[in-house]
Write a protein that holds these residues in place. Structure first.
Motif, short mmCIF file in Angstrom:
data_model
loop_
_atom_site.label_atom_id
_atom_site.label_comp_id
_atom_site.label_asym_id
_atom_site.label_seq_id
_atom_site.Cartn_x
_atom_site.Cartn_y
_atom_site.Cartn_z
N ASN A 1 0.83 -1.21 0.00
CA ASN A 1 0.00 0.00 0.00
C ASN A 1 0.87 1.26 0.00
O ASN A 1 0.63 2.19 -0.77
CB ASN A 1 -0.93 0.02 1.22
CG ASN A 1 -2.18 -0.80 0.98
OD1 ASN A 1 -2.18 -1.71 0.16
ND2 ASN A 1 -3.24 -0.49 1.68
N THR B 1 2.76 1.45 -3.53
CA THR B 1 1.96 1.89 -4.69
C THR B 1 1.51 3.34 -4.51
O THR B 1 1.51 4.11 -5.47
CB THR B 1 0.73 0.99 -4.91
OG1 THR B 1 0.03 0.84 -3.69
CG2 THR B 1 1.13 -0.38 -5.44
N ALA C 1 4.51 5.45 -5.38
CA ALA C 1 4.78 5.44 -6.82
C ALA C 1 3.72 6.26 -7.57
O ALA C 1 4.03 6.94 -8.54
CB ALA C 1 4.81 4.00 -7.35
N ALA C 2 2.47 6.22 -7.09
CA ALA C 2 1.40 6.99 -7.72
C ALA C 2 1.54 8.48 -7.41
O ALA C 2 0.86 9.30 -8.01
CB ALA C 2 0.05 6.48 -7.26
N SER C 3 2.40 8.82 -6.47
CA SER C 3 2.67 10.23 -6.15
C SER C 3 4.01 10.67 -6.74
O SER C 3 4.68 11.55 -6.21
CB SER C 3 2.68 10.42 -4.63
OG SER C 3 1.48 9.96 -4.05
N ASP C 4 4.37 10.00 -7.82
CA ASP C 4 5.58 10.35 -8.57
C ASP C 4 6.88 10.18 -7.80
O ASP C 4 7.86 10.90 -8.03
CB ASP C 4 5.49 11.79 -9.14
CG ASP C 4 4.32 11.93 -10.08
OD1 ASP C 4 4.10 11.02 -10.90
OD2 ASP C 4 3.61 12.97 -10.00
N LYS C 5 6.91 9.25 -6.87
CA LYS C 5 8.16 8.95 -6.17
C LYS C 5 8.83 7.75 -6.83
O LYS C 5 8.14 6.87 -7.35
CB LYS C 5 7.89 8.56 -4.70
CG LYS C 5 6.99 9.49 -3.94
CD LYS C 5 7.74 10.64 -3.36
CE LYS C 5 6.83 11.46 -2.44
NZ LYS C 5 7.29 12.84 -2.31
N VAL D 1 -10.67 -4.73 -0.59
CA VAL D 1 -9.23 -4.49 -0.64
C VAL D 1 -8.66 -5.37 -1.75
O VAL D 1 -9.01 -6.55 -1.85
CB VAL D 1 -8.59 -4.85 0.72
CG1 VAL D 1 -7.08 -4.74 0.68
CG2 VAL D 1 -9.15 -3.95 1.82
N PRO D 2 -7.79 -4.82 -2.61
CA PRO D 2 -7.23 -5.65 -3.69
C PRO D 2 -6.39 -6.80 -3.11
O PRO D 2 -5.88 -6.70 -2.01
CB PRO D 2 -6.36 -4.67 -4.48
CG PRO D 2 -6.18 -3.48 -3.62
CD PRO D 2 -7.32 -3.44 -2.66
N LEU E 1 -1.80 -6.18 -6.11
CA LEU E 1 -0.97 -5.05 -5.67
C LEU E 1 0.46 -5.18 -6.18
O LEU E 1 1.11 -4.18 -6.51
CB LEU E 1 -0.99 -4.94 -4.14
CG LEU E 1 -2.24 -4.29 -3.54
CD1 LEU E 1 -2.22 -4.40 -2.03
CD2 LEU E 1 -2.34 -2.82 -3.95
N MET F 1 0.35 -4.14 -9.75
CA MET F 1 0.16 -2.69 -9.78
C MET F 1 1.47 -1.97 -9.47
O MET F 1 1.84 -1.01 -10.13
CB MET F 1 -0.90 -2.34 -8.73
CG MET F 1 -1.48 -0.97 -8.81
SD MET F 1 -2.47 -0.79 -10.28
CE MET F 1 -3.79 -1.96 -9.93
N GLU G 1 3.77 -2.20 -12.40
CA GLU G 1 3.28 -1.32 -13.47
C GLU G 1 3.67 0.13 -13.23
O GLU G 1 3.94 0.89 -14.15
CB GLU G 1 1.75 -1.39 -13.51
CG GLU G 1 1.19 -2.19 -14.67
CD GLU G 1 -0.33 -2.21 -14.58
OE1 GLU G 1 -0.85 -3.32 -14.46
OE2 GLU G 1 -0.96 -1.13 -14.58
N LEU G 2 3.65 0.51 -11.93
CA LEU G 2 3.96 1.89 -11.57
C LEU G 2 5.47 2.13 -11.47
O LEU G 2 5.92 3.21 -11.13
CB LEU G 2 3.30 2.25 -10.24
CG LEU G 2 1.77 2.39 -10.26
CD1 LEU G 2 1.21 2.40 -8.84
CD2 LEU G 2 1.34 3.66 -10.98
#
Lengths: 131, 75
Positions: free
Chosen positions: A22, A25, A28-32, A72-73, A78, A81, A84-85
């Motif tokens: 969690n 991801t 990573a989704a926050s551009d880190k 929850v996935p 995850l 995901m 992918e990120l």
């Protein structure tokens, strides 16, 4: 501001997996840029078969229903995901040797490295998290 | 408001709303607006933090019948 997040995954239960993936991801989704170093039981989290059946802590099995209810996935979802990120997975060579595991036992696309590989990555990461 | 794209993340738990939103915002141009629908209560704080990190602007947000809607303008 540091744009790298470094995570050490050293435990192999289902709750541990959610904590690790969690945060990974979300970062990573926050551009880190994110790398996770999997060591000891943490290797379960990216083990091809193991990740499908991670154990709940003893006495906490009743939470299974809550996971379904909250939609929850799953951990394999995850993991996919995260990859992918662009999250980098580093499996600990030493632990793999001790446990008799090879790169083929894990999801594809992982790197294998030692402690120094992780330390070099983590030297300018903020935060560095351990689970 | 001109909405370029909509993300329906209703029913999904953390971190999926943020992951889906991230994927969608990568497909639109700077200045365009993304509409995001979520039911995850944590999203209220998460989207504010996420937008701040990426430099995006939350133009408007509303809550109707447990559904949170965000209008996010891409930086």
């Amino acid at each position: 501001m540091a744009n790298k997040v470094a995570i050490i995954a050293s435990n192999g239960g289902l709750f541990d997996a959610y904590k690790v993936f969690n945060i990974a991801t979300a970062a990573a989704a926050s551009d880190k840029e994110v790398a996770i170093f999997f060591t000891f039981e943490g290797l379960n989290l990216i083990h091809k078969q193991g990740m499908h059946d991670l154990p709940m802590p003893a006495g906490k099995e009743h939470f299974a229903e809550g996971f379904t209810k909250a939609q929850v996935p799953s951990i394999p979802q995850l993991v996919e995901m995260a990859q992918e990120l662009g999250v980098t997975f580093i499996a600990c060579q030493m632990t793999m040797d001790v446990m008799g595991l090879t790169k083929e036992d894990f999801v594809s696309g992982i790197e294998v490295g030692g402690a120094v590989t992780f330390l070099e990555y983590a030297k300018d990461a903020s935060p560095t998290l351990t689970f | 408001m001109n909405i370029t794209k909509t993300v329906d993340a209703k029913g999904f738990a953390c971190p999926m709303p943020i992951v889906k939103t991230k994927k969608a915002i990568d497909t639109i141009q700077s200045g365009e607006v993304l509409e995001v629908l979520v039911t995850d209560k944590g999203a209220l704080n998460d989207f504010a933090a996420w937008a701040k990190t990426g430099g995006h602007t939350i133009l408007e947000q509303k809550e109707e019948a447990d559904v949170l809607t965000f209008y996010i303008q891409k930086a």
